[in-house]
Design a protein around this motif. Sequence first.
Motif, PDB file in Angstrom:
ATOM      1  N   GLN A  31       0.873  -1.170   0.000  1.00  0.00           N
ATOM      2  CA  GLN A  31       0.000   0.000   0.000  1.00  0.00           C
ATOM      3  C   GLN A  31       0.910   1.220   0.000  1.00  0.00           C
ATOM      4  OE1 GLN A  31      -0.164  -2.018   3.112  1.00  0.00           O
ATOM      5  NE2 GLN A  31      -1.179  -3.511   1.811  1.00  0.00           N
ATOM      6  N   ILE A  33       0.942   5.711  -0.132  1.00  0.00           N
ATOM      7  CA  ILE A  33       0.383   7.050  -0.213  1.00  0.00           C
ATOM      8  C   ILE A  33       1.452   7.867  -0.929  1.00  0.00           C
ATOM      9  CG2 ILE A  33      -0.373   9.099   1.045  1.00  0.00           C
ATOM     10  CD1 ILE A  33      -1.188   7.186   3.346  1.00  0.00           C
ATOM     11  N   LEU A  44      -7.520  10.347 -11.907  1.00  0.00           N
ATOM     12  CA  LEU A  44      -7.000   9.211 -11.136  1.00  0.00           C
ATOM     13  C   LEU A  44      -6.234   8.226 -12.017  1.00  0.00           C
ATOM     14  CD1 LEU A  44      -6.850   7.840  -8.368  1.00  0.00           C
ATOM     15  CD2 LEU A  44      -8.976   6.670  -8.941  1.00  0.00           C
ATOM     16  N   HIS A  48      -2.252   7.114 -11.724  1.00  0.00           N
ATOM     17  CA  HIS A  48      -1.792   5.727 -11.596  1.00  0.00           C
ATOM     18  C   HIS A  48      -0.826   5.372 -12.723  1.00  0.00           C
ATOM     19  CE1 HIS A  48      -5.088   4.148  -8.666  1.00  0.00           C
ATOM     20  NE2 HIS A  48      -4.596   5.320  -8.309  1.00  0.00           N
ATOM     21  N   SER A  67      -1.733  -1.197  -3.876  1.00  0.00           N
ATOM     22  CA  SER A  67      -2.880  -0.323  -3.649  1.00  0.00           C
ATOM     23  C   SER A  67      -2.313   1.056  -3.369  1.00  0.00           C
ATOM     24  CB  SER A  67      -3.681  -0.835  -2.457  1.00  0.00           C
ATOM     25  OG  SER A  67      -4.647   0.108  -2.077  1.00  0.00           O
ATOM     26  N   LYS A  69      -2.882   5.497  -2.965  1.00  0.00           N
ATOM     27  CA  LYS A  69      -3.594   6.764  -2.904  1.00  0.00           C
ATOM     28  C   LYS A  69      -2.662   7.777  -3.535  1.00  0.00           C
ATOM     29  CE  LYS A  69      -6.232   5.894   1.253  1.00  0.00           C
ATOM     30  NZ  LYS A  69      -6.521   6.298   2.626  1.00  0.00           N
ATOM     31  N   THR A  70      -3.135   8.446  -4.580  1.00  0.00           N
ATOM     32  CA  THR A  70      -2.318   9.423  -5.280  1.00  0.00           C
ATOM     33  C   THR A  70      -2.918  10.799  -5.068  1.00  0.00           C
ATOM     34  OG1 THR A  70      -3.567   8.905  -7.292  1.00  0.00           O
ATOM     35  CG2 THR A  70      -1.448   7.796  -7.019  1.00  0.00           C
ATOM     36  N   LEU A  71      -2.144  11.678  -4.459  1.00  0.00           N
ATOM     37  CA  LEU A  71      -2.640  13.000  -4.090  1.00  0.00           C
ATOM     38  C   LEU A  71      -1.688  14.093  -4.554  1.00  0.00           C
ATOM     39  CD1 LEU A  71      -3.366  12.047  -0.380  1.00  0.00           C
ATOM     40  CD2 LEU A  71      -5.079  12.251  -2.170  1.00  0.00           C
ATOM     41  N   TYR A  76      -3.230  16.667  -0.186  1.00  0.00           N
ATOM     42  CA  TYR A  76      -2.671  16.018   0.996  1.00  0.00           C
ATOM     43  C   TYR A  76      -2.750  16.916   2.216  1.00  0.00           C
ATOM     44  CZ  TYR A  76       0.578  13.525   4.027  1.00  0.00           C
ATOM     45  OH  TYR A  76       1.150  12.869   5.076  1.00  0.00           O
TER      46      TYR A  76
END
Length: 78
Positions: A31, A33, A44, A48, A67, A69-71, A76
């Motif tokens: 995972q 971030i 999104l 990715h 997995s 999370k793209t910010l 953020y």
Amino acid sequence: MTTTPELIHSYLTAGLECTHLEVEGDGQHFQAIIVSPAFVGKRLIQRHQLVYAALGDRMREEIHALSMKTLTPDEYQG
């Protein structure tokens, strides 16, 4: 060689400007971030794709599941 969160962290920072990056995982499933100014104005799927491009062939060969999370930096912080 076993893939570690630290390896993924180094792959990502080498291929993508990150202002914040956290990677966790157990060697199979990871995972992340990922906070990057490169994500500004991107959907999104485009975010990715930037991550996959930074990981290159490692995504197919070494990393079985990621997995993420793209910010953007603003997302953020806010």
